[in-house]
Design a protein around this motif. Structure first.
Motif, PDB file in Angstrom:
ATOM      1  N   PRO A 144       0.954  -1.129  -0.031  1.00  0.00           N
ATOM      2  CA  PRO A 144      -0.023  -0.009   0.035  1.00  0.00           C
ATOM      3  C   PRO A 144       0.854   1.314   0.073  1.00  0.00           C
ATOM      4  O   PRO A 144       1.812   1.229   0.818  1.00  0.00           O
ATOM      5  CB  PRO A 144      -0.799  -0.293   1.079  1.00  0.00           C
ATOM      6  N   VAL A 145       0.642   2.339  -0.971  1.00  0.00           N
ATOM      7  CA  VAL A 145       1.549   3.195  -1.033  1.00  0.00           C
ATOM      8  C   VAL A 145       0.702   4.416  -1.377  1.00  0.00           C
ATOM      9  O   VAL A 145       1.251   5.376  -2.121  1.00  0.00           O
ATOM     10  CB  VAL A 145       2.640   3.181  -2.237  1.00  0.00           C
ATOM     11  N   ALA A 146      -0.451   4.508  -0.924  1.00  0.00           N
ATOM     12  CA  ALA A 146      -1.490   5.738  -1.312  1.00  0.00           C
ATOM     13  C   ALA A 146      -1.786   6.497  -0.119  1.00  0.00           C
ATOM     14  O   ALA A 146      -2.333   7.533  -0.419  1.00  0.00           O
ATOM     15  CB  ALA A 146      -3.041   4.980  -1.549  1.00  0.00           C
ATOM     16  N   ARG A 178       3.463  13.863   7.317  1.00  0.00           N
ATOM     17  CA  ARG A 178       4.623  14.217   8.078  1.00  0.00           C
ATOM     18  C   ARG A 178       5.825  14.375   7.510  1.00  0.00           C
ATOM     19  O   ARG A 178       6.494  15.080   8.176  1.00  0.00           O
ATOM     20  CB  ARG A 178       4.933  12.873   9.066  1.00  0.00           C
ATOM     21  N   PRO A 187      -7.537   8.083   0.232  1.00  0.00           N
ATOM     22  CA  PRO A 187      -6.876   7.192   1.497  1.00  0.00           C
ATOM     23  C   PRO A 187      -7.869   6.995   2.845  1.00  0.00           C
ATOM     24  O   PRO A 187      -7.725   7.974   3.607  1.00  0.00           O
ATOM     25  CB  PRO A 187      -5.626   7.798   1.684  1.00  0.00           C
ATOM     26  N   ALA A 237      -7.087   0.172   1.839  1.00  0.00           N
ATOM     27  CA  ALA A 237      -6.145  -0.133   0.882  1.00  0.00           C
ATOM     28  C   ALA A 237      -5.983  -1.350   0.283  1.00  0.00           C
ATOM     29  O   ALA A 237      -5.710  -1.657  -1.012  1.00  0.00           O
ATOM     30  CB  ALA A 237      -4.706   0.674   1.158  1.00  0.00           C
ATOM     31  N   LEU A 251       4.584  -2.695   4.327  1.00  0.00           N
ATOM     32  CA  LEU A 251       4.434  -1.195   4.448  1.00  0.00           C
ATOM     33  C   LEU A 251       5.704  -0.614   4.231  1.00  0.00           C
ATOM     34  O   LEU A 251       6.737  -0.884   5.071  1.00  0.00           O
ATOM     35  CB  LEU A 251       3.899  -0.630   5.562  1.00  0.00           C
ATOM     36  N   PRO A 252       5.883   0.119   2.954  1.00  0.00           N
ATOM     37  CA  PRO A 252       7.559   0.407   2.752  1.00  0.00           C
ATOM     38  C   PRO A 252       8.158   1.290   3.657  1.00  0.00           C
ATOM     39  O   PRO A 252       9.245   1.437   3.659  1.00  0.00           O
ATOM     40  CB  PRO A 252       7.178   0.889   1.180  1.00  0.00           C
ATOM     41  N   ASP A 253       7.244   2.296   4.689  1.00  0.00           N
ATOM     42  CA  ASP A 253       7.841   3.076   5.639  1.00  0.00           C
ATOM     43  C   ASP A 253       8.450   2.331   6.650  1.00  0.00           C
ATOM     44  O   ASP A 253       9.050   3.005   7.540  1.00  0.00           O
ATOM     45  CB  ASP A 253       6.912   4.279   5.768  1.00  0.00           C
TER      46      ASP A 253
HETATM   47  P1  UTP Z   1       0.813   5.972   7.558  1.00  0.00           P
HETATM   48  O1  UTP Z   1      -0.437   5.761   8.767  1.00  0.00           O
HETATM   49  O2  UTP Z   1       2.164   6.142   7.464  1.00  0.00           O
HETATM   50  O3  UTP Z   1       0.098   7.348   6.676  1.00  0.00           O
HETATM   51  O4  UTP Z   1       0.597   4.854   6.207  1.00  0.00           O
HETATM   52  P2  UTP Z   1       0.738   8.034   5.504  1.00  0.00           P
HETATM   53  O5  UTP Z   1      -0.583   8.802   4.919  1.00  0.00           O
HETATM   54  O6  UTP Z   1       1.457   7.399   4.486  1.00  0.00           O
HETATM   55  O7  UTP Z   1       1.739   9.080   6.224  1.00  0.00           O
HETATM   56  P3  UTP Z   1       1.411  10.267   7.279  1.00  0.00           P
HETATM   57  O8  UTP Z   1       0.946   9.830   8.620  1.00  0.00           O
HETATM   58  O9  UTP Z   1       0.294  11.298   6.809  1.00  0.00           O
HETATM   59  O10 UTP Z   1       2.639  11.083   7.393  1.00  0.00           O
HETATM   60  C1  UTP Z   1       1.255   3.721   6.568  1.00  0.00           C
HETATM   61  C2  UTP Z   1       1.260   2.886   5.148  1.00  0.00           C
HETATM   62  O11 UTP Z   1      -0.221   2.465   4.484  1.00  0.00           O
HETATM   63  C3  UTP Z   1      -0.321   3.190   3.240  1.00  0.00           C
HETATM   64  C4  UTP Z   1       0.660   4.569   3.409  1.00  0.00           C
HETATM   65  O12 UTP Z   1       1.090   4.701   2.050  1.00  0.00           O
HETATM   66  C5  UTP Z   1       1.936   3.874   3.813  1.00  0.00           C
HETATM   67  O13 UTP Z   1       2.709   2.887   3.281  1.00  0.00           O
HETATM   68  N1  UTP Z   1      -1.761   3.747   3.174  1.00  0.00           N
HETATM   69  C6  UTP Z   1      -2.148   4.502   4.438  1.00  0.00           C
HETATM   70  C7  UTP Z   1      -2.387   3.757   2.136  1.00  0.00           C
HETATM   71  O14 UTP Z   1      -2.121   2.979   1.156  1.00  0.00           O
HETATM   72  N2  UTP Z   1      -3.752   4.054   1.957  1.00  0.00           N
HETATM   73  C8  UTP Z   1      -4.450   4.624   3.338  1.00  0.00           C
HETATM   74  O15 UTP Z   1      -5.555   5.062   3.201  1.00  0.00           O
HETATM   75  C9  UTP Z   1      -3.590   4.710   4.505  1.00  0.00           C
END
Ligand code: UTP
Length: 289
Positions: free
Chosen positions: A11-13, A18, A109, A115, A132-134
Motif C-alpha cells: 500500500p503506497v496511497a 509528516r 486514502p 487500501a 508497508l514500505p515506510d
Molecule cells: P501511514 O499511517 O504512515 O500514513 O500509512 P501516511 O498517509 O502514509 O503518512 P502520514 O501519517 O500522513 O505522514 C502507512 C502505510 O499505509 C499506506 C501508506 O502509503 C503507508 O505505506 N496507506 C495508508 C495507504 O495506502 N492508504 C491509506 O488510506 C492509508
C-alpha cells in the motif's frame, strides 16, 4: 500443505503528511535511504522471500513508484558507453520482470484496511504478503523471508511483531496472546491502537504480514475502527476463530521511516553498513555531538 506464497500487496496511497513539504509532489515511498528509495528496499525484501507478483495500491502523484521498476534503456546505454559497470548493475537490479507489477488506485486514502481491500482482484484465492514500505527493515534474513518460513511451518496468518514500551502501544495493532512460545506467539485477539491501560500486551504488529485471502471478505464490510478508518487489524482479528494466527518475533531491526527521526536514523545505520561510506560517516558524526 500451505499454498505457496508468491504475491505481495504494497500500500503506497497514503498522503505522507509528516514529510510535507518534501511529499507535496514526491511520493513518500520514493524518499531515498542512502541511494535507494524506500519502495525498492521493500520490493527487494519481498523478492528474497520468493514473491513474484506485486500489487501497488497507489493514488494521485504516485506514478514515479511504478516507473522506478521499469527498464531504463537510455540510462543503461549511457552507463555502458561510460563503462560504469557498478552503476549499471545497480540500475538493472531495480527493474522487475515484465508482467510482475499490477497497480490499483485507492483514490481516497480511507485507511490501511481499505487500501488492502482495493487489491482484492489481485489477491484472488491466494495467501499474500503485505509490506508497508515506510517500515524499513535491517535483518540478516530478510523479514518477509522470516515470515514466509514461519507461514510454511504453521500455516495461516503470520504477522511480524516487536515489544514496545507500554506508553507507545496506542500507535500500533496489539496482540492478545493465547500462548507465548518464544519466537512464535499464538494469538487469540488483536486490538488496534488501544490506550495503555486497555492493551492486552505490549507486543505490537509492524508493517510486515502474511495474510490469508479470507481477510478480504471481512474488509468488504467497510466497518470503521480506530481513527474512523477501515482497519486491517480489525479484519484480521475476525480470522482468528477459524484460522491459525501467529505473531513472529522477527530477528533484526525496524526503522520507522514514516517518522522524521526514524528516517534520519535509518540513513546513518544503512550508511554505516556501506563499505564506500562507513569511514566518512564515522569521521563526521562526532562533530554533531
Ligand atoms: P501511514 O499511517 O504512515 O500514513 O500509512 P501516511 O498517509 O502514509 O503518512 P502520514 O501519517 O500522513 O505522514 C502507512 C502505510 O499505509 C499506506 C501508506 O502509503 C503507508 O505505506 N496507506 C495508508 C495507504 O495506502 N492508504 C491509506 O488510506 C492509508
Amino acid at each position: 500443505m500451505s499454498k505457496p506464497l508468491r504475491k505481495a500487496v504494497l500500500p503506497v496511497a497514503g498522503l505522507g503528511t509528516r514529510f510535507l513539504p518534501a511529499t507535496k509532489a514526491l511520493a513518500k515511498e520514493m524518499l531515498p535511504v542512502v541511494d535507494k528509495p524506500l519502495i525498492q528496499y521493500a520490493v527487494d525484501e519481498a523478492r528474497a522471500a520468493g514473491i513474484e507478483q506485486f500489487c501497488f495500491v497507489t493514488g494521485r502523484g504516485k506514478t514515479a513508484i511504478v516507473e522506478h521498476f521499469d527498464v531504463a534503456y537510455e540510462l543503461e546505454r549511457t552507463l555502458q558507453d561510460r563503462n560504469k559497470d557498478d552503476l549499471l548493475a545497480a540500475l538493472r537490479a531495480s527493474a522487475l520482470p515484465p508482467g510482475s507489477i499490477a497497480t490499483v488506485r485507492q483514490q481516497v486514502p480511507m485507511g490501511l484496511g481499505h487500501a488492502i481491500w482495493c487489491a482484492r482482484s489481485f489477491v484472488g484465492d491466494d495467501p499474500f504478503a503485505i509490506l508497508l514500505p515506510d517500515d524499513l527493515m535491517m535483518c540478516d534474513t530478510p523479514c518477509t523471508k522470516q515470515l514466509a518460513d514461519a507461514y510454511y511451518e504453521t500455516g495461516g496468518n503470520v504477522v511480524a511483531v516487536e515489544e514496545v514500551p507500554m506508553e507507545r502501544v496506542n500507535r500500533y495493532g496489539v496482540l492478545d496472546i493465547a500462548e507465548d512460545k518464544g519466537r512464535l506467539v499464538s494469538v487469540k485477539g488483536l486490538v488496534e491502537k488501544p490506550p495503555a491501560d486497555k492493551a492486552p500486551s505490549n507486543l505490537t504488529i509492524i508493517g510486515r504480514y502474511v495474510v490469508m485471502p479470507e481477510v478480504i471478505g471481512f474488509l468488504s464490510k467497510m466497518e470503521k475502527g480506530a481513527g474512523g478508518e477501515v482497519q486491517l487489524t480489525d479484519a484480521m482479528a475476525k480470522l482468528i476463530p477459524t484460522q491459525p494466527f501467529h505473531g513472529l518475533r522477527y530477528e533484526g531491526r525496524r526503522f520507522d521511516c514514516g517518522d522524521k527521526a526514524g528516517y534520519l536514523e535509518a540513513q546513518i545505520a544503512f550508511a554505516l553498513k556501506r563499505p564506500d561510506l562507513a569511514d566518512s560517516v564515522r569521521e563526521f558524526l562526532p562533530r554533531y555531538r
